[in-house]
Each structure stands twice: as structure tokens, then as C-alpha cells.
Scaffold this motif. Structure first.
Motif, PDB file in Angstrom:
ATOM      1  N   ARG A  43       0.865  -1.177   0.000  1.00  0.00           N
ATOM      2  CA  ARG A  43       0.000   0.000   0.000  1.00  0.00           C
ATOM      3  C   ARG A  43       0.896   1.219   0.000  1.00  0.00           C
ATOM      4  NH1 ARG A  43      -2.587   0.619   4.650  1.00  0.00           N
ATOM      5  NH2 ARG A  43      -1.223  -0.894   5.651  1.00  0.00           N
ATOM      6  N   PRO A  44       0.642   2.135  -0.910  1.00  0.00           N
ATOM      7  CA  PRO A  44       1.526   3.307  -1.011  1.00  0.00           C
ATOM      8  C   PRO A  44       1.552   4.081   0.299  1.00  0.00           C
ATOM      9  CG  PRO A  44      -0.483   3.619  -2.287  1.00  0.00           C
ATOM     10  CD  PRO A  44      -0.464   2.193  -1.854  1.00  0.00           C
ATOM     11  N   ASN A  45       2.655   4.629   0.628  1.00  0.00           N
ATOM     12  CA  ASN A  45       2.808   5.423   1.840  1.00  0.00           C
ATOM     13  C   ASN A  45       2.398   6.868   1.551  1.00  0.00           C
ATOM     14  OD1 ASN A  45       4.078   7.371   3.542  1.00  0.00           O
ATOM     15  ND2 ASN A  45       5.110   5.644   4.512  1.00  0.00           N
ATOM     16  N   SER A  46       1.321   7.247   2.190  1.00  0.00           N
ATOM     17  CA  SER A  46       0.761   8.557   1.846  1.00  0.00           C
ATOM     18  C   SER A  46       1.632   9.699   2.355  1.00  0.00           C
ATOM     19  CB  SER A  46      -0.652   8.688   2.387  1.00  0.00           C
ATOM     20  OG  SER A  46      -0.682   8.274   3.724  1.00  0.00           O
TER      21      SER A  46
END
Lengths: 341, 341
Positions: A43-46
Motif C-alpha cells: 500500500r503506497p505510503n501517503s
DNA sequence: TCGCGTGATGTTTACGCAAACATGACGCAC
DNA sequence: GTGCGTCATGTTTGCGTAAACATCACGCGA
């Protein structure tokens, strides 16, 4: 991300392209990457994304309380519309409306990851000399008359109050009593102001106000005082909850609604139609307020322009069973039905 | 930050130390740096901070609506307690409770900058097979019976319902009718279950339920049906708003409360004390629920442990004027005052 | 056959901050 | 006077991502 790239046999940049949906990636590669993402639970790191892009895609909402119907409805609408635009909502409640608290919240907001701020708050707290919004952060204000300095969105409370008072006068009432909200409230002030203006226009004397605090209990106490006045036949109450209290006070004092006294509320909360009797009131469209807030804020964010000014969302009078012509006066032609027993 | 460092004549690391409040900075240097910050209007970039620290100091709250008193109060308490611990709240409303929508929200939450998630939602939506929370993200659930899989915080609704029904039986009512909430609601189910259990225990026959949807209007419709039953002398309504509708229906049908029929609500919303008559109801402590949610979530975040189980916040019966012994029955010793005319 | 354009992919870099480690000055015990 | 500890401060590094630029393969026209 590097792991995904390795597993998919591509570079991390390609992974980035897939995760942001950029074009120029072969369909087969794309599937490969998506597969690897799934497998590794990537999951992309926001935070990193926000750092790189310089935007958070988040809107901060600062308010005193969610306990009022208006506030929670407005926030709900804000959140829904923001979500539609890919923005999240960060909530900053300020427990006690002292100036220091507000400042504190803004400091936090300043450090917070937001691209813009919606303030749901009385303007006099913004007026406090050194309360400054973080410079450069777009702001929209609700429930305030700071339209000369900020973009403001609000319901047309003055017009709503006018409709309410005119409705009562048109039914044939000689004048209209008023139960206000708390003194510090600008909503309350605006409603009272419009009430007085309509009476003035019509050449009627404005009786002294009763003061409440928005709660049903305070409405009850005000209602008891008004119930003692024989010539009080019409009451405009500044919100529905206080109107509930007024209804109970009148009932206990033996004054029938609407036969002896007519009552109009403000807000049209969901329960108002189930009061005894169902309450004539002024509907506020909070969903629309929330929508306009988000719209105005996003315009500022995207266009980097600020246009102070006030957007007014119309209000509507909802006639129900709590208003009727006064018993002692011949109703004017075309008036509402009187259901006197 | 570099600019601040330059202006203050120190290194950026010292600026960082000042802005994070770390010790080991000479008071004189500290003042110098703060000065420079002020002058340049420096505000730390939270994205970079979050990236570096690996935490967002933000809690995500996912829910269907803020329109219910319980939800907005709970969220408000969550926000207040979170703020006290230096956490912000990100709100993710899910407009329509379909499975897809919920999934969508969670996907967004997964990409969102949160350290933990509070779910205010019926459990059966979590049960949906492929609805999985982002792995590794701490979760606390409200309004659900998923205590075997997640930490759950809730008010003790079963006990509240028990108190309500027992109160009516103790007043001398032969049995107690019930107006439920919507079928999908677990809160509603738990209250109905407890209602039935108390009647069973007491050896009383449970009459058929009336079904509502939490709204005053639905309560009104249910109330009209119950008002027609001569032997219905006591009604336990699953929330206060529906109770408002029931009161109106009984009033219109000419049945007096509490002389002919006793009514108990659930929630103790602020208006309940101003109903006609003031409503006997069960108080839920949403503030405490919010507090426990935050506490439980922060424990998970800090200790990296998960302990499924349910925390129950006590409920309290608030006796008011809507309940009394039935007119036709001799009240048992030590009962409440009957104000029959 | 060669050159060049096009499209897919890889490499480098910087976003702003704060840990980890490095430096350097000073004081005190022996 | 030498050595070492302590404290204030500076330097280096990397967090995960995506823009900017670089590369490479392939195809097509001259």
C-alpha cells in the motif's frame, strides 16, 4: 515499493506509474505489477506521497461541537463531497470556545496535514486580534459574517426569520414574541435582527425578547414566562429544540397550540414534524452548505485565488400544525386552517 | 527549515531539536531559533515528519452517518480524547451501507495517513467475506458484536434494555410491548433480545414487536397501532426519537401517558427531558465510549498487541414522568407516584 | 542500410525532516 | 597536565515516492 519492483521484475518507477495510474505502461507489465502488489500487500505510503507532491488531499474542519444538528449535518455533507473529490476530512474540535483554545486548534491545524480549512464558528472568535490563520492556507468560514475578509457560506438565516415572522403576521397576529439563542451567537443575532426588522416594517411594536441557549430546557423556561402573558399569541423561537420546550411550557400552562398561541421554530430538525403539535419551522439546507464549502475551498486550492464574499443558501418555511390565526381575530382572507377544538 | 537555520546561525538539526522540543539546546540558542521561525513564518511539514517518524499521529474513523446522536457524540468524544493525546481524527463517512461502499472506504483508509482505525458500524458489514481491514493496522469497533475478533467498545445495551423492561414490570404492568429499530441493526437486536429475555424470566408473554427505523415518524406509526390495543399499558421503545412519535400517537388516540400507557425510551438524547411528558429512558454514555475507543486504540498502537474482547460501558435508567403504575392494577409497595387525574 | 522518431522502461534526484553518529569545547579528578 | 566525561551543536544519512531525465528496442521511410 522496491520489493514489489523486484518481484515484478521491473523498476520502482514502473511500480509508481502503475500505482498512480499513469499511462505508458504495457498492459502485461501493468498486470504483473498489480499482481506483485497484491502478493506483497503493498500500500503506497501517503506521507511520502504527500511529501513528494506537496499536497495532502485533506481538508481540516475546525468547530466547537458536533452536538448541534446543523454542525453534524454540515460536517457530514462536507465529508461526503470531499470524499467524492478524493479529499479526506480531518476534524479539529475545540472543546471550549475561549480564544486561547481556538488559537491552540489553529496552531495544530497549521502543523496538520491539510490543504485547506473550513471553519464552522462564530465570527467574533475569528475577530480576536491575534488569531491568524496559517498564512497561505485556503479558508472557508461557516456561521459567520466575515464575508468581507473570507469566503463565507451560510444559510440565509435572515430570510428564514423574515419568512417565519411574516407568516405569523399574515395569520393575523398583532405582533410576534421571540425567544433568542445565546447572546454570543451570530446566528441568533441575525435571526433576532430580522424578526425586529419585519415587525418594524409592519409598524408593530417588538415585545422584549426571551433569551435561551438553544436547549429545550431553556426554551421551556422562556415558554413558562411567555405563557403568563395573555396577549402573547405568536412566538418565533430561534431553534426547534427550544421550541420543543416552549410547546411543553405552553401545554403545562394550559395554553393550546395553535388555538391560543402559534409557535414557529427554526432548523427543521427531523423530529420537528413529530412534536405535539407538529412544528411549523424554517428549514436549513445544511447539505448544500457543506457542498458549497467544499466547492469554494477546492476552487481556492486549485486556482490559488481567494474571493471573499458570502454565499447564502436559501431557507424554506415549512408550515405544519403549530401555527394558526389567533382565536380573537377574524382571520384575513386566504389564511391557514384553524383546527380549534 | 534551512532558511530558519541560516537566519538563526545554527544548523538545521538544531532547528529540528527546537521544533520537536528536544532537550539539550541552550536557552539562548532556543530563543534565537524560535525568533527566526516566527520571522520566517516557519511551520514544520507534517508529511516529511510523518515520513521520517513512520507515524501519522492520526486516527481514522469510519462510519455511516453523523446524523444519529450516538454517532456524533461518540465521534466528538473520540476527537477530543485523541487531540489530548496529540492525535488528529480523519473522518471517512460511507454514504450507503452496501458492502462495496464499505470496501471502498477501507481501501481509501488503507492509503490514508492513519495509525489506527475506529469502526462505528454494525458487525454484519464487517462479516462480509472479503472485507478485510488493511493488515497490521490497529482497529477498534463500536456498535458490533465482533468481540471475538476485534476489540469492541459499546454501551451495555442489553443491560439498559433489561433495566427498562424491569422498571415497567416493577411498576405493575402485566407485560411490555416493544418497538424495535431497523432489522439490520445489532443495537436494535440486542435491545429486543434483552426485552424478550426479561419477559421470559418473569414468566410473561412477549407480545409481537412493532418495527421502526429509529425515526420519530416510524415511532408514530407504530404508536398508532399500539394505541388501538386496549391491553397495551407499557411500551419499551428502542430509541428516544421513536418514543417521541409514540407519545404523539398515543396523545392523538386519546390515551394518556403515563396514566393509561407508560413509555420508556433509549438513549437519553438532550431533548428527552422536554418531551410531553418528560421521557423515562436509558442513558448511554457516548463520551465514555469515545474515550475507551481512543484508549484501546492507542494501547494497540503503542504496545503492538491486539486483545479482542468487548468493553461494555454501563447504561443508566433515567426515570421521568412517562412511566407510572397501570391504572387498573394495584401498584406494588414502594412504586412510583401515579399522577392519574 | 542507416537514421530517427516513438513508446516502454530504467536511473537519478530531491521533497523536509530527525535519528544516529561525529565533533568540539569545557571542566574536573587524579 | 593529562584523560575522560558531559553537554551543546554540527554532519550524514535515509524515510518512500514521483518528477525529470536517460536509455533502449523497435519500426519505418529514405
Amino acid at each position: 515499493m522496491a520489493d514489489v519492483a523486484r518481484l515484478a521484475g521491473v523498476s520502482s518507477q514502473t511500480v509508481s506509474r502503475v500505482s498512480t495510474g499513469h499511462p505508458g505502461v504495457l498492459e502485461s507489465t501493468r498486470r504483473e505489477v498489480l499482481n506483485a502488489m497484491q502478493q506483497l500487500g503493498y500500500r503506497p505510503n501517503s506521507a511520502a506521497r504527500a511529501l513528494k507532491r506537496g499536497e495532502f488531499r485533506t481538508i481540516g474542519v475546525i468547530l466547537f461541537t458536533l452536538a448541534t444538528t446543523g454542525n453534524s449535518r454540515t460536517v457530514e455533507a462536507i465529508a461526503a463531497h470531499a470524499a467524492r473529490e478524493g479529499y479526506a476530512i480531518t476534524l479539529i474540535p475545540v472543546a471550549v470556545p475561549t480564544q486561547d483554545e481556538v488559537l491552540g486548534a489553529f496552531t495544530r491545524l497549521g502543523e496538520l496535514a491539510v490543504d485547506g480549512i473550513i471553519v464552522i464558528m462564530e465570527v467574533h472568535l475569528l475577530d480576536a486580534a491575534d488569531l491568524r490563520l496559517p498564512p497561505g492556507v485556503p479558508v472557508v468560514v461557516v456561521d459567520s459574517d466575515a464575508g468581507d475578509r473570507y469566503p463565507v457560506v451560510d444559510t440565509d438565516q435572515a430570510d428564514g426569520a423574515r419568512q417565519a415572522v411574516r407568516h405569523l403576521l399574515e395569520l393575523g397576529h398583532r405582533t410576534v414574541w421571540h425567544v433568542t439563542g445565546p447572546d454570543e451567537s451570530f446566528s441568533s443575532a441575525r435571526r433576532a435582527q430580522a424578526w425586529r426588522a419585519v415587525l418594524d416594517e409592519a409598524g408593530r411594536a417588538a415585545p422584549p425578547c426571551e433569551h435561551g441557549d438553544w436547549s429545550a430546557g431553556s426554551g421551556y423556561r422562556a415558554g413558562l414566562r411567555l405563557a403568563g402573558l395573555a396577549d402573547c399569541t405568536a412566538i418565533f423561537v430561534a431553534n426547534d429544540q427550544m421550541a420543543l420546550g416552549v410547546l411543553r411550557a405552553l401545554h403545562e400552562a394550559g395554553r393550546r397550540v395553535p388555538e391560543d398561541v402559534s409557535v414557529v421554530g427554526f432548523d427543521d430538525i427531523p423530529d420537528a414534524g413529530s412534536y405535539m403539535p407538529p412544528l411549523t419551522t424554517v428549514r436549513q439546507d445544511w447539505a448544500e452548505v457543506g457542498r458549497r464549502c467544499v466547492q469554494g475551498l477546492l476552487e481556492q486550492i486549485n486556482r490559488h485565488t481567494v474571493e471573499p464574499g458570502t454565499v447564502l443558501v436559501p431557507t424554506t418555511l415549512i408550515p405544519r400544525a403549530s401555527t394558526a390565526p389567533p382565536a380573537s381575530t377574524a382571520p384575513p382572507a386566504g389564511s391557514a386552517p384553524g383546527t380549534s377544538s
